[in-house]
Design a protein around this motif. Structure first.
Motif, PDB file in Angstrom:
ATOM      1  N   VAL A 106      10.981  10.027   2.102  1.00  0.00           N
ATOM      2  CA  VAL A 106      11.640   8.738   2.365  1.00  0.00           C
ATOM      3  C   VAL A 106      10.958   7.661   1.540  1.00  0.00           C
ATOM      4  N   GLY A 107      11.718   7.004   0.684  1.00  0.00           N
ATOM      5  CA  GLY A 107      11.194   5.918  -0.123  1.00  0.00           C
ATOM      6  C   GLY A 107      11.604   4.566   0.430  1.00  0.00           C
ATOM      7  N   LEU A 108      10.813   3.556   0.112  1.00  0.00           N
ATOM      8  CA  LEU A 108      11.129   2.170   0.452  1.00  0.00           C
ATOM      9  C   LEU A 108      11.516   1.445  -0.822  1.00  0.00           C
TER      10      LEU A 108
ATOM     11  N   THR B 216       5.854  -1.251   4.047  1.00  0.00           N
ATOM     12  CA  THR B 216       4.968  -0.745   2.996  1.00  0.00           C
ATOM     13  C   THR B 216       3.790   0.017   3.574  1.00  0.00           C
ATOM     14  N   GLN B 217       3.403  -0.310   4.806  1.00  0.00           N
ATOM     15  CA  GLN B 217       2.255   0.344   5.430  1.00  0.00           C
ATOM     16  C   GLN B 217       2.656   1.477   6.373  1.00  0.00           C
TER      17      GLN B 217
ATOM     18  N   PRO C  63      -7.131   0.852  -2.755  1.00  0.00           N
ATOM     19  CA  PRO C  63      -5.884   0.120  -2.489  1.00  0.00           C
ATOM     20  C   PRO C  63      -5.534   0.099  -1.011  1.00  0.00           C
ATOM     21  N   LEU C  64      -4.958  -1.013  -0.565  1.00  0.00           N
ATOM     22  CA  LEU C  64      -4.423  -1.090   0.789  1.00  0.00           C
ATOM     23  C   LEU C  64      -3.218  -0.174   0.926  1.00  0.00           C
ATOM     24  N   LEU C  65      -2.409  -0.106  -0.124  1.00  0.00           N
ATOM     25  CA  LEU C  65      -1.213   0.734  -0.119  1.00  0.00           C
ATOM     26  C   LEU C  65      -1.606   2.195  -0.321  1.00  0.00           C
TER      27      LEU C  65
END
Length: 591
Positions: free
Chosen positions: A179-181, A249-250, A286-288
């Protein structure tokens, strides 16, 4: 850097960004449904996927008129406005031609053929393999005569390898991409639609599309156009502010993020904000957690190579440049912003007079994108001697190489056009302009080069080597790079090399309907002169530039019949009615 596309509130720590349970629940449910949809997609055959593209074509054609009208009205272009045609071409037209191209690719793969089996391949400087990606049909050769696109692959990619690897995710259709955002752009209505398609076809990723708030009026139209993807669980569309985007995103179930937007938003998504972000970047944490691809805009050059131009040439190319800047009121990541011109060109003053005249006389329109007025105010403060045209709504800045820092480092995303003067003529000027664009202008998304046929013939291979030296994801010769955006078999994105730490115009490409691997750039070529003057670009019986049947491209902001012609082009893509198309072509000659 860029201020284009999607803006989203910077991600924060979970404790600071906690969404209410009733807000989180439908988002989580949508992602759960998409996980089921991802498994269903992996079970579809290539032929079934091709059929799905055809179903999307029907549903998209059904809403085309409403799409164009809603987009135009949301940007302040009332019925009868001469620039409403922009919303036909950059909206439903772009979607329809992409669906046709993806269907063709899926059909070729289903038959066991390479998508580029019938494409003409060649070479470019540096041993690069070139795939000629348009025109491919007699219809395109007529309607878009004089224009072509080619994709240059990265050095070392052979023609045999290009044919073998074309297909990307569809070469292993059962391998799910999860699943992409997709964080949708806010400026051009086809971008979210096209980004969703590319995620699905190139990478087998179903998507949750977070719509930019500027596009909220388009959501009901997107839901009907994309219903064949929504019904089986291949797509979910959500609205909301930056807090929604930050939460998604998180989310632990998101396998990939794609954003069309600003460099500042990209950095906030990847690293967070404030002191914590600084520490993360320093430590490489990275946070992501998910991989990310992005299109982030930039400051696009327009290199004007000096030559001997007629008065009609000066006027036409001035209108060409004004179109690059004023299309969509300048709210484009690919808007031309800096004209690089020769101080030693005898026609420089005459050309600048034509440029200012065209810039001043182009139809008035709202500056509608959020925060645009503040960017105009910044330009006014940075360049107090700028000429304000179009009733004071557009800035034209003439400056020197030493005083152009703000102009070359700030993507204004508003009607601000700069002119920077460099020394030299001929190859000396062209090479200096290429170096200046590479070294001084922020971003690597697109560059434009204008050169008359006689000068191009005189420089010979020097022009091709200059194209090869430009570090941009799309380079347009006597055309605007936006033509590459609209051509589905071309690629769209930054020049390769972007990283999480430094991505001037982003990472990765989109569109790319041939699903080519190892892409370096797209090159667009167009006619220096329109019809009928294009037929005179001959020396010794040899054509020196692309021919054209169009007296003026309908996407020019100065075209008197552009609205009707762009609508006619789109309707022809829907129904293929040549009788109606003939009427449209007659209107084109009234431009």
């Amino acid at each position: 850097m860029a201020t284009s596309g999607h803006t989203t509130k910077a991600p924060q720590r979970a404790a600071d960004e906690e969404l209410a349970a009733d807000v989180r629940a439908p988002l989580d449910a949508a992602i759960t449904e998409l996980q089921t949809g991802a498994r269903a997609w992996s079970l579809l055959s290539l032929g079934q996927r091709r059929t799905l593209m055809q179903r999307l074509r029907v549903s998209t054609a059904a809403v085309a008129a409403e799409w164009a009208d809603t987009a135009a009205m949301s940007k302040g272009l009332a019925p009868g406005h001469p620039l409403r045609g922009e919303e036909w071409l950059s909206g439903p037209y772009a979607a329809l031609v992409a669906l046709d191209a993806y269907a063709d690719t899926l059909g070729a793969l289903a038959a066991g053929r390479s998508p580029i089996e019938k494409a003409r391949l060649g070479t470019a400087p540096g041993g690069r393999t070139v795939v000629h990606t348009s025109p491919l049909t007699a219809t395109d050769r007529l309607l878009l005569s004089g224009y072509s696109t080619e994709v240059w692959l990265q050095p070392g990619v052979t023609a045999a390898e290009a044919r073998r690897t074309a297909g990307l995710g569809q070469r292993e259709p059962a391998a799910s991409g999860g699943v992409g955002l997709v964080l949708g752009a806010g400026n051009i209505t086809s971008i979210p639609y096209l980004d969703v398609l590319y995620e699905l076809v190139a990478f087998n990723r179903v998507a949750i599309l977070k719509v930019n708030p500027t596009q909220d009026a388009m959501v009901p139209i997107f839901e009907r156009a994309l219903a064949p993807l929504i019904e089986p669980g291949f797509l979910r569309i959500v609205r909301g502010g930056g807090d929604i985007g930050a939460y998604l995103t998180q989310h632990s179930s998101i396998s990939h993020v794609h954003i069309t937007g600003s460099d500042a938003t990209f950095r906030a998504i990847v690293w967070g904000t404030g002191g914590a972000a600084t520490r993360r970047r320093r430590e490489g944490r990275p946070l992501l957690k998910a991989p990310i691809s992005a299109e982030l805009g930039g400051v696009s050059p327009i290199i004007v190579v000096p030559g001997s131009w007629s008065r009609a040439d000066l006027r036409f190319q001035a209108e060409h440049i004004v179109t690059m800047r004023l299309h969509n009121s300048g709210h484009n990541c690919i808007a031309g912003q800096v004209v690089l011109i020769s101080a030693d060109w005898p026609q420089r003053r005459e050309f600048l007079h034509e440029l200012r005249t065209a810039y001043d006389r182009a139809p008035s329109r709202p500056v509608w994108y959020p925060h645009s007025q503040s960017r105009l105010d910044t330009a006014r403060a940075s360049y107090p001697d700028a000429a304000w045209c179009g009733g004071g709504t557009r800035a034209l800045v003439e400056t020197t190489e030493t005083d152009a820092a703000d102009l070359e480092s700030t993507e204004y995303f508003a009607p601000v056009l700069g002119v920077v003067t460099l020394p030299g003529t001929g190859q000396e000027f062209l090479d200096a302009a290429v170096r200046h664009a590479n070294d001084h202008l922020t971003g690597t998304l697109g560059a434009n080069v204008l050169i008359d046929p006689v000068t191009q013939a005189a420089l010979g291979d020097g022009v091709e080597h200059a194209i090869a030296e430009l570090r941009y994801g799309t380079v347009a010769l006597n055309a605007w790079t936006a033509f590459g955006f609209l051509t589905p078999t071309a690629t769209w994105g930054a020049y390769p090399g972007g990283t999480l730490e430094h991505a001037p115009s982003g990472m990765g490409v989109v569109h790319n309907a041939f699903l080519l691997d190892g892409v370096e750039r797209t090159v667009v070529r167009g006619p220096f002169r329109p019809f009928p003057r294009s037929v005179s670009s001959m020396v010794g019986g040899r054509a020196l530039s692309q021919g054209s049947v169009l007296p003026k491209p309908p996407w020019f902001v100065t075209s008197r019949t552009g609205a009707a012609v762009c609508e006619g082009f789109t309707r022809f893509r829907i129904d293929g009615d040549w009788a109606k198309m003939a009427v449209t072509l007659v209107k084109a000659f009234g431009a």
